[in-house]
Every structure is written in C-alpha cells, then in structure tokens.
Design a protein around this motif. Sequence first.
Motif, PDB file in Angstrom:
ATOM      1  N   GLN A 286       0.782  -1.127   0.057  1.00 46.36           N
ATOM      2  CA  GLN A 286       0.093   0.026  -0.067  1.00 46.36           C
ATOM      3  C   GLN A 286       0.809   1.225   0.016  1.00 46.36           C
ATOM      4  O   GLN A 286       0.495   2.286  -0.542  1.00 46.36           O
ATOM      5  CB  GLN A 286      -1.080   0.017   1.060  1.00 46.36           C
ATOM      6  CG  GLN A 286      -1.956  -1.089   1.376  1.00 46.36           C
ATOM      7  CD  GLN A 286      -2.711  -1.557   0.273  1.00 46.36           C
ATOM      8  OE1 GLN A 286      -2.873  -0.478  -0.815  1.00 46.36           O
ATOM      9  NE2 GLN A 286      -3.512  -2.621   0.113  1.00 46.36           N
ATOM     10  N   ARG A 298      -1.548   0.040   8.851  1.00 45.83           N
ATOM     11  CA  ARG A 298      -1.420  -1.124   8.169  1.00 45.83           C
ATOM     12  C   ARG A 298      -0.812  -2.129   9.108  1.00 45.83           C
ATOM     13  O   ARG A 298      -0.689  -3.192   9.013  1.00 45.83           O
ATOM     14  CB  ARG A 298      -0.460  -0.885   7.087  1.00 45.83           C
ATOM     15  CG  ARG A 298      -1.195  -0.224   5.836  1.00 45.83           C
ATOM     16  CD  ARG A 298      -2.363  -1.416   5.131  1.00 45.83           C
ATOM     17  NE  ARG A 298      -1.738  -2.306   4.503  1.00 45.83           N
ATOM     18  CZ  ARG A 298      -2.513  -3.459   3.864  1.00 45.83           C
ATOM     19  NH1 ARG A 298      -3.495  -3.502   4.121  1.00 45.83           N
ATOM     20  NH2 ARG A 298      -1.799  -4.458   3.378  1.00 45.83           N
ATOM     21  N   ASP A 324      -0.005  -3.994  -4.089  1.00 48.62           N
ATOM     22  CA  ASP A 324      -1.073  -3.210  -4.365  1.00 48.62           C
ATOM     23  C   ASP A 324      -0.626  -1.944  -3.542  1.00 48.62           C
ATOM     24  O   ASP A 324       0.083  -1.896  -2.534  1.00 48.62           O
ATOM     25  CB  ASP A 324      -2.317  -3.330  -3.506  1.00 48.62           C
ATOM     26  CG  ASP A 324      -3.140  -4.533  -4.096  1.00 48.62           C
ATOM     27  OD1 ASP A 324      -2.697  -5.308  -4.783  1.00 48.62           O
ATOM     28  OD2 ASP A 324      -4.140  -4.799  -3.765  1.00 48.62           O
ATOM     29  N   ILE A 326      -1.555   2.457  -3.066  1.00 46.12           N
ATOM     30  CA  ILE A 326      -2.532   3.650  -2.949  1.00 46.12           C
ATOM     31  C   ILE A 326      -1.608   4.731  -3.034  1.00 46.12           C
ATOM     32  O   ILE A 326      -0.853   4.950  -2.214  1.00 46.12           O
ATOM     33  CB  ILE A 326      -3.456   3.770  -1.818  1.00 46.12           C
ATOM     34  CG1 ILE A 326      -4.320   2.336  -1.780  1.00 46.12           C
ATOM     35  CG2 ILE A 326      -4.472   4.851  -1.874  1.00 46.12           C
ATOM     36  CD1 ILE A 326      -5.224   2.297  -0.475  1.00 46.12           C
ATOM     37  N   TYR A 357      -6.235   7.229  -4.165  1.00 43.83           N
ATOM     38  CA  TYR A 357      -7.046   7.335  -2.916  1.00 43.83           C
ATOM     39  C   TYR A 357      -8.263   7.983  -3.123  1.00 43.83           C
ATOM     40  O   TYR A 357      -8.242   8.926  -3.937  1.00 43.83           O
ATOM     41  CB  TYR A 357      -6.358   8.045  -1.779  1.00 43.83           C
ATOM     42  CG  TYR A 357      -7.056   8.406  -0.580  1.00 43.83           C
ATOM     43  CD1 TYR A 357      -7.362   7.055   0.218  1.00 43.83           C
ATOM     44  CD2 TYR A 357      -7.904   9.445  -0.263  1.00 43.83           C
ATOM     45  CE1 TYR A 357      -8.239   7.446   1.449  1.00 43.83           C
ATOM     46  CE2 TYR A 357      -8.469   9.677   0.767  1.00 43.83           C
ATOM     47  CZ  TYR A 357      -8.961   8.641   1.467  1.00 43.83           C
ATOM     48  OH  TYR A 357      -9.799   8.821   2.563  1.00 43.83           O
TER      49      TYR A 357
HETATM   50  N1  SAH Z   1      -7.053  -6.959   1.800  1.00 39.04           N
HETATM   51  C1  SAH Z   1      -6.096  -6.513   0.949  1.00 39.04           C
HETATM   52  C2  SAH Z   1      -6.983  -5.482  -0.153  1.00 39.04           C
HETATM   53  C3  SAH Z   1      -8.367  -5.087  -0.236  1.00 39.04           C
HETATM   54  S1  SAH Z   1      -9.038  -3.899  -1.040  1.00 39.04           S
HETATM   55  C4  SAH Z   1      -5.044  -5.908   1.629  1.00 39.04           C
HETATM   56  O1  SAH Z   1      -5.325  -5.924   2.773  1.00 39.04           O
HETATM   57  O2  SAH Z   1      -4.427  -5.242   1.032  1.00 39.04           O
HETATM   58  C5  SAH Z   1      -8.210  -4.130  -2.532  1.00 39.04           C
HETATM   59  C6  SAH Z   1      -7.396  -2.827  -2.828  1.00 39.04           C
HETATM   60  O3  SAH Z   1      -8.025  -1.832  -3.044  1.00 39.04           O
HETATM   61  C7  SAH Z   1      -6.515  -2.305  -1.710  1.00 39.04           C
HETATM   62  O4  SAH Z   1      -5.217  -3.313  -1.926  1.00 39.04           O
HETATM   63  C8  SAH Z   1      -6.220  -0.920  -2.000  1.00 39.04           C
HETATM   64  O5  SAH Z   1      -4.959  -0.845  -2.841  1.00 39.04           O
HETATM   65  C9  SAH Z   1      -7.303  -0.572  -2.811  1.00 39.04           C
HETATM   66  N2  SAH Z   1      -8.296   0.375  -2.077  1.00 39.04           N
HETATM   67  C10 SAH Z   1      -8.885  -0.044  -0.835  1.00 39.04           C
HETATM   68  N3  SAH Z   1      -9.504   1.039  -0.437  1.00 39.04           N
HETATM   69  C11 SAH Z   1      -9.069   2.190  -1.039  1.00 39.04           C
HETATM   70  C12 SAH Z   1      -9.461   3.500  -1.068  1.00 39.04           C
HETATM   71  N4  SAH Z   1     -10.172   3.904   0.064  1.00 39.04           N
HETATM   72  N5  SAH Z   1      -8.870   4.246  -1.971  1.00 39.04           N
HETATM   73  C13 SAH Z   1      -8.148   3.859  -3.181  1.00 39.04           C
HETATM   74  N6  SAH Z   1      -8.015   2.513  -3.069  1.00 39.04           N
HETATM   75  C14 SAH Z   1      -8.365   1.568  -1.995  1.00 39.04           C
END
Ligand code: SAH
Length: 462
Positions: A286, A298, A324, A326, A357
């Motif tokens: 993230q 986190r 992943d 953000i 985000y």
């Molecule tokens: N369980 C996983 C991810 C779940 S959500 C973890 O813990 O990483 C899937 C992806 O969506 C996340 O990895 C994140 O990069 C993105 N995400 C989640 N909430 C977000 C938000 N409010 N804004 C932008 N991206 C988001």
Amino acid sequence: MQTRTVIPLVPHDHQPAPMTSHPMPANGKKFFIWTMGCQMNEADSQKVAAMLQEVGYRKAESENDADIVILNSCVVRQAAEDKVAGRLDYLARLKREKPEMPLVLTGCMVTRQQEKLKQRFPHVDLFFNPSDFDKLVAVVPELEMLEDDLASLPHYYQPQLSGNKVGVSAFVPIIYGCNFVCSYCIVPYRRGKETSRPFSDIVTEVERLVDNGVREVTLLGQTVNAYGYDLEEKSSLSRLLTAVDKIPGLERLRFLTSHPKYMGDDVIDAIADLPTACEHMNLPVQAGDNEVLQRMRRTYTRDLWMERIATTREKIAGVTVATDIIVGFPGETEEQFMQTYDMLEHTKCDKVHLAMYSPRPGTLSSRWEDDVPHEEKWRRHQELEKLQLRVCTELNAVRMGETYEVLVESKEKGRWTGRTRGNTLVHFDDDGETDVLGKMVDVRINHTSPWFLMGEAVSAPR
Ligand code: SAH
Ligand code: SF4
C-alpha cells in the motif's frame, strides 16, 4: 425449508461429467449476473449461479433475455461505486420495460441498514448482503428446494469467465471478512469479521472441483493468510495448503490476498516445498513510507514488507511478486510518495495494482481532509506506471529463451493466451489443428514486452 442433497454441476462441454449430477431439469428461466470487483465477488457470483442452476435456471446471454438480473457490486473505490450506480440507472430502463423481472443487488454496496439504498434505487427488488445467500429465496421461490443453509452450498459451478475462457481454474473462498481496520478501507464494514470455513469443507470442495476437471485452484480471502486462527480447532494457511496440495489431479495452487503481518515463514516454505503451490507471492504493501503506513493503520513497516519479499525470493527460485499501492493518501507529501517510488524501484515487483486514494464513507480516513489534489494523485499514479514499465521490461527481458508451462485460458484472433505458474501472461500462435483450451503447454519465449510474453509451443498439450 425442504432439504435436498446438492451435487456438483457441470457448467459446459469442457469438463468431464461428474459421477453423480441431478440438478433439476431446466425450468425455462434464465439468469444474468453482472459481477464487479475482486475475486471474492467472482466466487460469490459463481455460488449464486450454482444455486440457480441447481433449481433449473440457465445462464442468459445478456440482461435483455434474462428472467432475473443480479448485480454483484464493488464499492472499494469511488470509481467502482460510480460504475455500479451507472449500471443500476441503466437497468432502471430495462425494469420499466419488464417490471416483472426481479432486479437484485448484492456485494459490498449493500449495507446492513438498507433504507437509504431503497430510496436511492427504488427499482431494485431485493438487496442482500454477500453472506446472506438464502435471502434470494424471496425472488426465486424454487430455492426452497435447496438445503437449509444455502451459504454452505459448495460453488461447484465454474462459469466461463469471459470471452472463451474455460473453467479449469476455480476460486475457493476460505476465509470471509477482515479483522484489520485499515483507515481507508470499507471492506470490514461490508464483509464483517474474519470467519474461516471449516478445513475439511475446503478440502472436500477442492476434491470435487478437481473431479470436475479443475486444474488450478486459488484460495481466497481478504486476509487469506489469517486462515484458521478463528477456528475452534486452530489451523493455518500453511496446513491447509499442505492438505490441498495432496489432492490427486490438482496441478496449481494459488492464494490471495495476504497481509504482510501474517506472512510467516511457514507460508513461504509451503510455496517453496509443495509441488502444486505456484511460485507467486501477492503481498499488498500500500505505501513505502512508515508514517503513511501508520496512518493507514497497516500495522507493519516498510522494512517488514521488504524483508518478507527478500526471504520469499531467497527461498523460492523464480518467484514472481505482486503488490497493491495507494497513491495520494491524505497528507501524503512528495517525499513520502518518493519513499513508495524508491521502495518499488528497489524491490522490482512483477505486478503493481495501483489505486488513487478515494475516501470511503464510514472509514476513519474519510474524516480527514482529502488534501492531495486529483491531478497530483494522477501524476503520482503515472510516475509509478512509468516506473513499472521500466521494471517489467527488465524483468521480462530475462525470460527470453526460457520455456514455461502455460495453462491455456482463452483464444483470440488466432492466438492462445494463458499463464505461467508465476502468473505471467503468455501468448502463442494457434497451429490451426490442435485445440489446447484448458490444457498445459510448454512454451518457449521468443518475444518479451513489459506486460506479456510471446512464444511457440514446444510440447504436446496435456
Ligand atoms: N485485503 C487487501 C486489499 C483489499 S481492498 C489488503 O489488505 O491489501 C483491494 C485494494 O483496493 C487495496 O489493496 C487497495 O490498494 C485498494 N483500496 C482499498 N480502499 C481504497 C481506497 N479508499 N482508495 C483507494 N484504493 C483503495
Ligand atoms: Fe481492507 Fe485492510 Fe482488511 Fe485489506 S486488511 S481488507 S485493506 S481493512
């Protein structure tokens, strides 16, 4: 409810018929499911499709020739939510033409309190929470014929995913919900607390899938590596992987998504040691700045994630890595963004799922000012895209001349497409004679690009 034993279904011609299959005869009705979002939603849709097939429904080609339409929604980001709302508006027109056709909304858009949703989308006949499959009975009375606990219905049905993809790969949810409270994330509010499925149910389900022609299984959870901690008889992902690996006929085993905090050596060793476990690590980080990670709640540092990736690479030859990110989290400065940039430049991931985000209602960070302007989020997103282009060009160039086992998923414009065990996309030419859909083929790479590899088949399909 009347009870009836539920038996595996056979979706299409590519799979061998199960030993025993007695779904109800077709009742002339058709369903259409529109799925958005993650693999968990995909798996939930497969389960709903299985239930409907079991009671005699068949799959419609489109929403226009369906007797029931189900929208499985995702609201993890604003863009996803906008897409669901757009689709629901479009379906409002269809509903005016066919008022008798039930329109159902499920997935993460469905809140526990549904009053607001009902006001916003009055043309939707039923809202149901992803864990409440049995609510469907309100618009599909035939489901009365199924087991008491519809949620325990194994998802045997493997639909064609898209185009001409075949059902040799299956998703199997093993843990629902999430106990983390990342400050930006809506998932725990919509999916609830972690609930692991019983160990033996999962093993039995994979056995049946394999009996029905499935070769590759992906175990799913928001925190898949937290599997088993909440069970009365404690278990773990590594134990589950070890048991599933032994199932005769299973060739590839994957799992996602893992949380860095739970990524113990036991899981890494399981990937290294188990023949079916694919050499791929999906570990979302993230952000690369510790202060941002802390505000994201986190619960780990950049160093922990980097160390886990380094250990994974030490122990598993040829492993590929996905993560992943953000960008533009509230308060993320240029320096903090550059920490993410440096971390990715240093670590060199094969795949980075990038997101800008967006505040999600009800989450902690939605109370903070969304102070990185959209253009700046977009610039950071583009910077990381460019970086990944460079990194992936480099990583894939090394694959030139190598031979990979490819599980073939689809064919388009005379070219087969599949994935390596490391999840890299591979294309190769059709010889016009052999149907290799759903087969394993060894492919020697003769062209590389940042996003895929190309090559020629050097083995007979198997
Ligand atoms: N369980 C996983 C991810 C779940 S959500 C973890 O813990 O990483 C899937 C992806 O969506 C996340 O990895 C994140 O990069 C993105 N995400 C989640 N909430 C977000 C938000 N409010 N804004 C932008 N991206 C988001
Ligand atoms: Fe959301 Fe965090 Fe749970 Fe992943 S671990 S689902 S990002 S709360």
